[in-house]
Design a protein around this motif. Sequence first.
Motif, PDB file in Angstrom:
ATOM      1  N   ASP A 179       5.324 -11.847   7.544  1.00  0.00           N
ATOM      2  CA  ASP A 179       5.389 -10.402   7.805  1.00  0.00           C
ATOM      3  C   ASP A 179       6.409  -9.736   6.881  1.00  0.00           C
ATOM      4  O   ASP A 179       6.161  -8.663   6.329  1.00  0.00           O
ATOM      5  N   ARG A 207       5.094  -9.538   3.387  1.00  0.00           N
ATOM      6  CA  ARG A 207       4.025  -8.548   3.231  1.00  0.00           C
ATOM      7  C   ARG A 207       4.560  -7.149   2.932  1.00  0.00           C
ATOM      8  O   ARG A 207       3.862  -6.310   2.397  1.00  0.00           O
ATOM      9  N   PHE A 218      -8.195  -2.703  -1.537  1.00  0.00           N
ATOM     10  CA  PHE A 218      -9.447  -3.441  -1.339  1.00  0.00           C
ATOM     11  C   PHE A 218     -10.615  -2.778  -2.066  1.00  0.00           C
ATOM     12  O   PHE A 218     -10.550  -1.601  -2.415  1.00  0.00           O
ATOM     13  N   ALA A 247     -10.949   0.388   2.120  1.00  0.00           N
ATOM     14  CA  ALA A 247     -10.509  -0.057   3.459  1.00  0.00           C
ATOM     15  C   ALA A 247      -9.526   0.909   4.100  1.00  0.00           C
ATOM     16  O   ALA A 247      -8.585   0.508   4.770  1.00  0.00           O
ATOM     17  N   PHE A 261      -8.446   3.434   6.978  1.00  0.00           N
ATOM     18  CA  PHE A 261      -8.823   3.462   8.391  1.00  0.00           C
ATOM     19  C   PHE A 261      -9.554   4.769   8.668  1.00  0.00           C
ATOM     20  O   PHE A 261      -8.994   5.851   8.519  1.00  0.00           O
ATOM     21  N   HIS A 276       6.807  -0.233   9.581  1.00  0.00           N
ATOM     22  CA  HIS A 276       7.845  -1.136   9.088  1.00  0.00           C
ATOM     23  C   HIS A 276       9.215  -0.514   8.891  1.00  0.00           C
ATOM     24  O   HIS A 276      10.177  -1.215   8.612  1.00  0.00           O
ATOM     25  N   TRP A 321       1.966 -10.229  22.384  1.00  0.00           N
ATOM     26  CA  TRP A 321       2.407  -9.013  21.692  1.00  0.00           C
ATOM     27  C   TRP A 321       2.946  -7.982  22.668  1.00  0.00           C
ATOM     28  O   TRP A 321       3.878  -7.244  22.361  1.00  0.00           O
ATOM     29  N   GLN A 334       7.234  -5.339  16.244  1.00  0.00           N
ATOM     30  CA  GLN A 334       5.862  -4.848  16.329  1.00  0.00           C
ATOM     31  C   GLN A 334       5.541  -4.583  17.798  1.00  0.00           C
ATOM     32  O   GLN A 334       4.670  -5.217  18.371  1.00  0.00           O
ATOM     33  N   ALA A 364     -15.685  -3.083   6.787  1.00  0.00           N
ATOM     34  CA  ALA A 364     -15.028  -2.223   5.788  1.00  0.00           C
ATOM     35  C   ALA A 364     -13.690  -2.811   5.341  1.00  0.00           C
ATOM     36  O   ALA A 364     -12.924  -2.135   4.660  1.00  0.00           O
ATOM     37  N   GLN A 365     -13.423  -4.061   5.726  1.00  0.00           N
ATOM     38  CA  GLN A 365     -12.175  -4.752   5.379  1.00  0.00           C
ATOM     39  C   GLN A 365     -10.937  -4.085   5.973  1.00  0.00           C
ATOM     40  O   GLN A 365      -9.828  -4.303   5.522  1.00  0.00           O
ATOM     41  N   GLU A 366     -11.150  -3.236   6.985  1.00  0.00           N
ATOM     42  CA  GLU A 366      -9.999  -2.567   7.600  1.00  0.00           C
ATOM     43  C   GLU A 366      -9.125  -3.570   8.363  1.00  0.00           C
ATOM     44  O   GLU A 366      -7.907  -3.405   8.451  1.00  0.00           O
ATOM     45  N   ASP A 410      -8.695  -6.742   7.466  1.00  0.00           N
ATOM     46  CA  ASP A 410      -7.904  -7.393   6.423  1.00  0.00           C
ATOM     47  C   ASP A 410      -6.765  -6.474   5.985  1.00  0.00           C
ATOM     48  O   ASP A 410      -5.647  -6.926   5.751  1.00  0.00           O
ATOM     49  N   ALA A 411      -7.085  -5.169   5.869  1.00  0.00           N
ATOM     50  CA  ALA A 411      -6.066  -4.205   5.433  1.00  0.00           C
ATOM     51  C   ALA A 411      -4.900  -4.198   6.423  1.00  0.00           C
ATOM     52  O   ALA A 411      -3.742  -4.192   6.018  1.00  0.00           O
ATOM     53  N   LEU A 412      -5.206  -4.230   7.711  1.00  0.00           N
ATOM     54  CA  LEU A 412      -4.142  -4.292   8.717  1.00  0.00           C
ATOM     55  C   LEU A 412      -3.274  -5.525   8.489  1.00  0.00           C
ATOM     56  O   LEU A 412      -2.046  -5.446   8.477  1.00  0.00           O
ATOM     57  N   ARG A 413      -3.940  -6.661   8.300  1.00  0.00           N
ATOM     58  CA  ARG A 413      -3.188  -7.909   8.148  1.00  0.00           C
ATOM     59  C   ARG A 413      -2.301  -7.887   6.913  1.00  0.00           C
ATOM     60  O   ARG A 413      -1.163  -8.340   6.961  1.00  0.00           O
ATOM     61  N   VAL A 414      -2.812  -7.379   5.784  1.00  0.00           N
ATOM     62  CA  VAL A 414      -1.974  -7.396   4.579  1.00  0.00           C
ATOM     63  C   VAL A 414      -0.861  -6.357   4.648  1.00  0.00           C
ATOM     64  O   VAL A 414       0.162  -6.501   3.997  1.00  0.00           O
ATOM     65  N   ILE A 415      -1.047  -5.322   5.467  1.00  0.00           N
ATOM     66  CA  ILE A 415       0.052  -4.373   5.661  1.00  0.00           C
ATOM     67  C   ILE A 415       1.124  -5.030   6.532  1.00  0.00           C
ATOM     68  O   ILE A 415       2.274  -4.608   6.546  1.00  0.00           O
ATOM     69  N   GLY A 416       0.744  -6.104   7.223  1.00  0.00           N
ATOM     70  CA  GLY A 416       1.704  -6.798   8.073  1.00  0.00           C
ATOM     71  C   GLY A 416       1.607  -6.339   9.515  1.00  0.00           C
ATOM     72  O   GLY A 416       2.559  -6.445  10.275  1.00  0.00           O
ATOM     73  N   ILE A 417       0.433  -5.793   9.871  1.00  0.00           N
ATOM     74  CA  ILE A 417       0.212  -5.368  11.248  1.00  0.00           C
ATOM     75  C   ILE A 417      -0.765  -6.353  11.879  1.00  0.00           C
ATOM     76  O   ILE A 417      -1.861  -6.551  11.360  1.00  0.00           O
ATOM     77  N   ARG A 462      -2.248  -7.168  18.034  1.00  0.00           N
ATOM     78  CA  ARG A 462      -1.266  -6.239  18.598  1.00  0.00           C
ATOM     79  C   ARG A 462      -1.756  -4.793  18.481  1.00  0.00           C
ATOM     80  O   ARG A 462      -1.614  -3.995  19.404  1.00  0.00           O
ATOM     81  N   TYR A 463      -2.371  -4.467  17.353  1.00  0.00           N
ATOM     82  CA  TYR A 463      -2.727  -3.085  17.062  1.00  0.00           C
ATOM     83  C   TYR A 463      -4.007  -2.657  17.769  1.00  0.00           C
ATOM     84  O   TYR A 463      -4.149  -1.518  18.181  1.00  0.00           O
TER      85      TYR A 463
END
Lengths: 272, 263
Positions: free
Chosen positions: A86, A89, A96, A100, A102, A118, B33, B42, B131-133, B135-142, B146-147
């Motif tokens: 985390d 990251r 992407f 991607a 939201f 963050h 979480w 988080q 839409a890979q959203e 994955d986007a959450l995960r790479v943002i570190g969310i 939890r979200y």
Amino acid sequence: MMSNHHTPTDQAAIEVENLVTHYGSTRILNNIDMQVSTGEIMVIMGGSGSGKSTLLRYMLGLHEATSGSIKLLGQDITEINAEEMDELRKNMGVSFQGGALFNSMTVGENVCLPLREHTHLDENTIQIMGRMKLSVVNLGGFEDLMPAQLSGGMIKRAALARAIVMDPKLLFFDEPSAGLDPVAAAELDDLILRIRKALNTTIVVVTHDLDSTFRIADRITVLDKGDILMIGTVEEVRNSDNERIQSLLNREARHIEIDADEYIKELTGQKS
Amino acid sequence: MLKTFTEKLGQTTLRGIEELGYSLALLVESFYWLFFGFRRHQAVKLPSIFSQMMHIGIQALPIVGILAFAIGMMLAIQGIATLKTFGAESQVVLGIALSVTREFSPLIIGILVAGRSGSALAARIGTMQMAQEIDALRVIGISPVRYLVTPAMIAMLIMLPALTFFADLIALLGGGVYSSLELGMSLQAYADRTIEVLQIDDITQGLYKSLVFAVIITLVSFVNGFSVTAGAEGVGRATTRSVVLSITYIIIADMVFTFFLTH
């Protein structure tokens, strides 16, 4: 060439060693070894099914590798725990293929999300930073629109704004020019170069777009069927006499030699 | 032929076990979480829980009201017609009170929410996956759990019992309206008799069931949403599958629950 004015330092920001990955029982990547220096733009190219997107997903820590190591900023992401990941990251930004964004949030909320999650910045500062990043990608004033109201190029730029909002040290792009017209694609390339120049960001771009590759790359990694064919500068790749690289560069169709008997067996469903 | 059948059976069983394991992991993680998220900076955000409560609960009130009223009346019509043969029409109050609180309210609300909110969750998560959203959450570190999962889970656990209790009241009213028209009994007398025969356990039994249904709907919707891989068609399939599976599991769980509660 604009990219050649920049000299990356020797220190490696990304080190991939002996990476082997599987999808089910199919081997996707074979012993991948590559390094990206700090401040370097590395383009990973290859045809469809070459494993270039897979390599990116492993670098992002979205899957667990079969074996090998991936070090980002000196930390091996195959070994660190979730909390350390985390933390790491926060230094990574990703754009992407389809953006991607939201869909349930405005463009501004999308861009500010990493800051909200963050940092402990106050709302006003967050808004200002969000607007700043949107104006970097020429989307100033668009923060209240929904992603569905944007064009393809604008979505990619908004996604880039979100990726750079935390001023990451590492920036990853998946097919930045896919689905864009040549002008929008060139604009995005310029943005990538500008961001590197301004922030000395280490950038990894996965693409099959040759024009874009030659415009932005410091070095190129050419992947083919899960193997690295070569890693080299734009000139080295262009001058390579490797047949497969040349056919990639010249957009030649692949010729797959099939034995006639094998083909008949395949058609009739007999196992050879 | 036999081989393909056993192969299919094996694959289905494996998939079932895999999904069960995944569901349990998701359940544990969503509560992790909730209780420990703040330790990893988080914390689960209240506004996202409220917004889910709005979708799942508040916006469902009109349809819940209509359904519950109709079910109360239906039980009264059936009850009176059946009990007439024994000349025991006045016992209909007991019949309605118990069947509504123990059985019909939680079951119908469970099925309604599975169809209404479970499908919406599965479709939303499936689309985000495409839409890979996610994955986007995960790479943002969310953490996507939890979200997305935790707020929906908490909202379900609060709103499903609340809706069930609301449906209890409306269904009893529906039964009362019909009974008073048919038997000439005053609504006041009907209400008094209902309060007299109804134990607090009858109501809590229904509410406990609705808690179990809330967990079932949330887990089934998310497991199906997260597993979407192939395009718009995949989202559609995941949505349908999550509704069908939720309803199936709800009815089976209800049967098991009822067996143990009445023994």
